[in-house]
Design a protein around this motif. Structure first.
Motif, PDB file in Angstrom:
ATOM      1  N   ASN A   1       0.843  -1.204   0.000  1.00 40.60           N
ATOM      2  CA  ASN A   1       0.000   0.000   0.000  1.00 40.60           C
ATOM      3  C   ASN A   1       0.876   1.252   0.000  1.00 40.60           C
ATOM      4  O   ASN A   1       2.117   1.162  -0.005  1.00 40.60           O
ATOM      5  CB  ASN A   1      -0.984  -0.018   1.172  1.00 40.60           C
ATOM      6  CG  ASN A   1      -0.306   0.021   2.535  1.00 40.60           C
ATOM      7  OD1 ASN A   1       0.861   0.417   2.664  1.00 40.60           O
ATOM      8  ND2 ASN A   1      -1.033  -0.384   3.561  1.00 40.60           N
ATOM      9  N   ALA A   2       0.253   2.419   0.033  1.00 35.62           N
ATOM     10  CA  ALA A   2       0.987   3.685  -0.095  1.00 35.62           C
ATOM     11  C   ALA A   2       1.983   3.914   1.034  1.00 35.62           C
ATOM     12  O   ALA A   2       2.971   4.634   0.862  1.00 35.62           O
ATOM     13  CB  ALA A   2      -0.008   4.844  -0.153  1.00 35.62           C
ATOM     14  N   ALA A   3       1.742   3.270   2.189  1.00 32.50           N
ATOM     15  CA  ALA A   3       2.660   3.418   3.325  1.00 32.50           C
ATOM     16  C   ALA A   3       3.754   2.356   3.318  1.00 32.50           C
ATOM     17  O   ALA A   3       4.635   2.357   4.188  1.00 32.50           O
ATOM     18  CB  ALA A   3       1.875   3.352   4.630  1.00 32.50           C
ATOM     19  N   GLY A   4       3.709   1.445   2.338  1.00 31.82           N
ATOM     20  CA  GLY A   4       4.703   0.367   2.271  1.00 31.82           C
ATOM     21  C   GLY A   4       4.264  -0.906   2.971  1.00 31.82           C
ATOM     22  O   GLY A   4       4.990  -1.894   2.981  1.00 31.82           O
ATOM     23  N   GLY A   5       3.055  -0.882   3.569  1.00 32.81           N
ATOM     24  CA  GLY A   5       2.539  -2.079   4.226  1.00 32.81           C
ATOM     25  C   GLY A   5       2.124  -3.138   3.228  1.00 32.81           C
ATOM     26  O   GLY A   5       1.932  -2.867   2.036  1.00 32.81           O
TER      27      GLY A   5
ATOM     28  N   LEU B   1       2.348 -16.380   7.210  1.00 27.77           N
ATOM     29  CA  LEU B   1       0.928 -16.516   6.931  1.00 27.77           C
ATOM     30  C   LEU B   1       0.334 -15.115   6.936  1.00 27.77           C
ATOM     31  O   LEU B   1       0.434 -14.390   7.935  1.00 27.77           O
ATOM     32  CB  LEU B   1       0.250 -17.380   8.004  1.00 27.77           C
ATOM     33  CG  LEU B   1      -1.272 -17.531   7.924  1.00 27.77           C
ATOM     34  CD1 LEU B   1      -1.692 -18.169   6.607  1.00 27.77           C
ATOM     35  CD2 LEU B   1      -1.792 -18.337   9.108  1.00 27.77           C
ATOM     36  N   TYR B   2      -0.284 -14.736   5.815  1.00 26.22           N
ATOM     37  CA  TYR B   2      -0.820 -13.375   5.712  1.00 26.22           C
ATOM     38  C   TYR B   2      -1.929 -13.163   6.741  1.00 26.22           C
ATOM     39  O   TYR B   2      -2.764 -14.027   6.981  1.00 26.22           O
ATOM     40  CB  TYR B   2      -1.358 -13.037   4.307  1.00 26.22           C
ATOM     41  CG  TYR B   2      -1.701 -11.560   4.268  1.00 26.22           C
ATOM     42  CD1 TYR B   2      -0.684 -10.620   4.140  1.00 26.22           C
ATOM     43  CD2 TYR B   2      -2.989 -11.104   4.519  1.00 26.22           C
ATOM     44  CE1 TYR B   2      -0.962  -9.261   4.220  1.00 26.22           C
ATOM     45  CE2 TYR B   2      -3.271  -9.758   4.604  1.00 26.22           C
ATOM     46  CZ  TYR B   2      -2.252  -8.844   4.453  1.00 26.22           C
ATOM     47  OH  TYR B   2      -2.515  -7.504   4.574  1.00 26.22           O
ATOM     48  N   GLY B   3      -1.940 -11.967   7.334  1.00 21.96           N
ATOM     49  CA  GLY B   3      -2.907 -11.646   8.364  1.00 21.96           C
ATOM     50  C   GLY B   3      -2.420 -12.003   9.749  1.00 21.96           C
ATOM     51  O   GLY B   3      -3.066 -11.673  10.746  1.00 21.96           O
ATOM     52  N   HIS B   4      -1.282 -12.674   9.818  1.00 23.88           N
ATOM     53  CA  HIS B   4      -0.690 -13.073  11.090  1.00 23.88           C
ATOM     54  C   HIS B   4       0.755 -12.559  11.180  1.00 23.88           C
ATOM     55  O   HIS B   4       1.049 -11.678  11.979  1.00 23.88           O
ATOM     56  CB  HIS B   4      -0.755 -14.594  11.252  1.00 23.88           C
ATOM     57  CG  HIS B   4      -2.156 -15.127  11.212  1.00 23.88           C
ATOM     58  ND1 HIS B   4      -2.877 -15.441  12.342  1.00 23.88           N
ATOM     59  CD2 HIS B   4      -2.984 -15.363  10.169  1.00 23.88           C
ATOM     60  CE1 HIS B   4      -4.092 -15.850  12.001  1.00 23.88           C
ATOM     61  NE2 HIS B   4      -4.176 -15.825  10.678  1.00 23.88           N
ATOM     62  N   ASP B   5       1.627 -13.112  10.336  1.00 25.01           N
ATOM     63  CA  ASP B   5       3.044 -12.714  10.362  1.00 25.01           C
ATOM     64  C   ASP B   5       3.330 -11.488   9.501  1.00 25.01           C
ATOM     65  O   ASP B   5       4.363 -10.844   9.671  1.00 25.01           O
ATOM     66  CB  ASP B   5       3.917 -13.886   9.900  1.00 25.01           C
ATOM     67  CG  ASP B   5       3.554 -15.168  10.624  1.00 25.01           C
ATOM     68  OD1 ASP B   5       3.645 -15.177  11.857  1.00 25.01           O
ATOM     69  OD2 ASP B   5       3.142 -16.132   9.964  1.00 25.01           O
ATOM     70  N   ILE B   6       2.473 -11.211   8.560  1.00 26.50           N
ATOM     71  CA  ILE B   6       2.577 -10.006   7.727  1.00 26.50           C
ATOM     72  C   ILE B   6       1.185  -9.434   7.527  1.00 26.50           C
ATOM     73  O   ILE B   6       0.209 -10.181   7.428  1.00 26.50           O
ATOM     74  CB  ILE B   6       3.245 -10.291   6.355  1.00 26.50           C
ATOM     75  CG1 ILE B   6       2.592 -11.488   5.650  1.00 26.50           C
ATOM     76  CG2 ILE B   6       4.750 -10.503   6.505  1.00 26.50           C
ATOM     77  CD1 ILE B   6       3.111 -11.762   4.251  1.00 26.50           C
ATOM     78  N   ASP B   7       1.109  -8.098   7.477  1.00 26.66           N
ATOM     79  CA  ASP B   7      -0.169  -7.429   7.238  1.00 26.66           C
ATOM     80  C   ASP B   7       0.106  -5.991   6.816  1.00 26.66           C
ATOM     81  O   ASP B   7       1.251  -5.636   6.495  1.00 26.66           O
ATOM     82  CB  ASP B   7      -1.069  -7.496   8.484  1.00 26.66           C
ATOM     83  CG  ASP B   7      -0.427  -6.895   9.728  1.00 26.66           C
ATOM     84  OD1 ASP B   7       0.453  -6.005   9.595  1.00 26.66           O
ATOM     85  OD2 ASP B   7      -0.803  -7.307  10.848  1.00 26.66           O
TER      86      ASP B   7
END
Length: 371
Positions: free
Chosen positions: A92-96, A234-240
């Motif tokens: 996203n625009a913030a780099g997330g 795992l997306y939503g856990h270790d990265i989001d």
């Protein structure tokens, strides 16, 4: 609450005695009568079959699909050879991180596999932001993963050509007369294949594979413990959306041509923040592996403390690693506590359980990269 969707293998799961649970909007098998621990061990020693038909399968078409996708991900898609697959992340625009996905160069188009829970938002994101003239087609196909050290030998009897591929290679074949798209990849740390197949032929293919002596059906419970031992996010856990790729240990997912000084630097959402972290390395936290003691697993959300009891991070995924024989976890800690070998403490029901910062993966990967 909306009704749960079902994959093309639903009736087979019921027949096999699976315990079904809600997962990413689908009714999915969490385990079979064999049980999570034995399913995990079977995959590590033989071949496990996983229903991953809940994942989103998409085609990206247009005048320059690779260049188009590079406007949304920091991976090197233009340099991806035909017939090869690459890991990528939507930012996203913030780099997330909005989601992670797999991308295949299929010649005149790209084939994408996205996470089930993010499928609708990913499709909307692509359609809203791709350059004009590019379109996304959502596919109605099943997806089966076969994973484990005996997988290639088993598949060689049914489709020898597919077993000539190396890790992250992709091709079109037939198994028992059924047309399939196969990639040599997976989510367990083991050698294996992911097989995309027409929805109406998914059950026939699964039954054919399960007829082989090495193959057992494996549920989501063991899939999670296997990927955790393999150190896979795992997306939503270790990265989001709050996580930037560098602090998540995903700097390798930022293609060298996309970095400052590369052939095609930036041009993706959040590029300024992400490329700043690549160069300045001034992030304040880092994703780490955590190895526990005893048998008690440390679950997601457990605070991580230093020796003085100060909070320095949190566990994002955790459980018991059957192949490791110890509790294993992934989490984030402040940079000064991220060195391998450092002892930190997980707070679990008022107790402070020691955990050691460890390298990942926790088990040696079995990916086949050629002889």
């Amino acid at each position: 609450m909306s009704e749960l969707k079902r994959t093309p293998l639903h009736e087979l799961h019921v027949e096999l005695g699976a315990k079904l649970v809600p997962f990413a909007g689908y009714e999915m098998p969490v385990q079979y009568p064999l049980g999570v621990k034995k399913e995990h061990e079977h995959t590590r020693t033989a071949c496990g079959l996983f229903d991953v038909s809940h994942m989103g399968q998409l085609l990206l078409r247009g005048p320059s699909p690779a260049e188009a996708l590079e406007t949304l991900v920091p991976a090197d898609i233009v340099g991806l050879p035909e017939g090869m697959q690459r890991y990528a992340i939507f930012t996203n625009a913030a780099g997330g991180i909005l989601d992670d996905l797999m991308v295949v160069n299929a010649g005149d188009h790209l084939y994408l596999v996205v996470n089930a829970a993010c499928r609708d938002q990913d499709i909307a994101h692509l359609r809203a932001n791709l350059p004009a003239g590019h379109e996304i087609e959502e596919l109605d196909r099943g997806l089966i993963a076969i994973q484990g050290p005996q997988t290639a030998e088993m598949l060689k009897r049914l489709c020898p050509e597919a077993t000539e591929m190396v890790f992250m290679q992709h091709g079109h074949f037939e198994i028992d007369g059924i047309p399939v798209w196969v990639s040599r990849s997976g989510y367990t740390g083991e050698d294996g294949f992911e097989i995309s197949v027409a929805a109406e032929q998914t059950e026939a293919l699964a039954r054919r594979l399960l007829a082989e002596p090495e193959v057992e059906a494996i549920g989501l419970g063991a899939r999670d413990s296997l990927r955790l031992e393999a150190g896979l996010c795992l997306y939503g856990h270790d990265i989001d959306t709050t996580t930037l790729p560098v602090e998540a240990g995903l700097i390798w997912a930022i293609g060298k041509p996309r970095r400052n000084g590369g052939e095609r630097p930036g041009g993706f959402p959040g590029a300024e923040a992400i490329l700043h972290q690549v160069e300045a390395k001034d992030h304040t936290r880092k994703r780490v592996g955590l190895l526990g003691e005893g048998r008690a697993p440390v679950r997601e959300g457990a605070p991580l403390l230093d020796a003085e009891g100060n909070t320095i991070g949190a566990v994002t995924s955790g459980g018991f690693g059957p192949s490791v024989g110890k509790p294993v976890a992934l989490g984030y800690v402040t940079l000064e506590h991220a060195e391998v070998g450092t002892t930190v403490y997980a707070e679990v029901r008022g107790k402070h359980l020691p955990m050691t910062i460890s390298k990942t993966p926790f088990v040696a990967p079995g990916y086949y990269r050629g002889k």
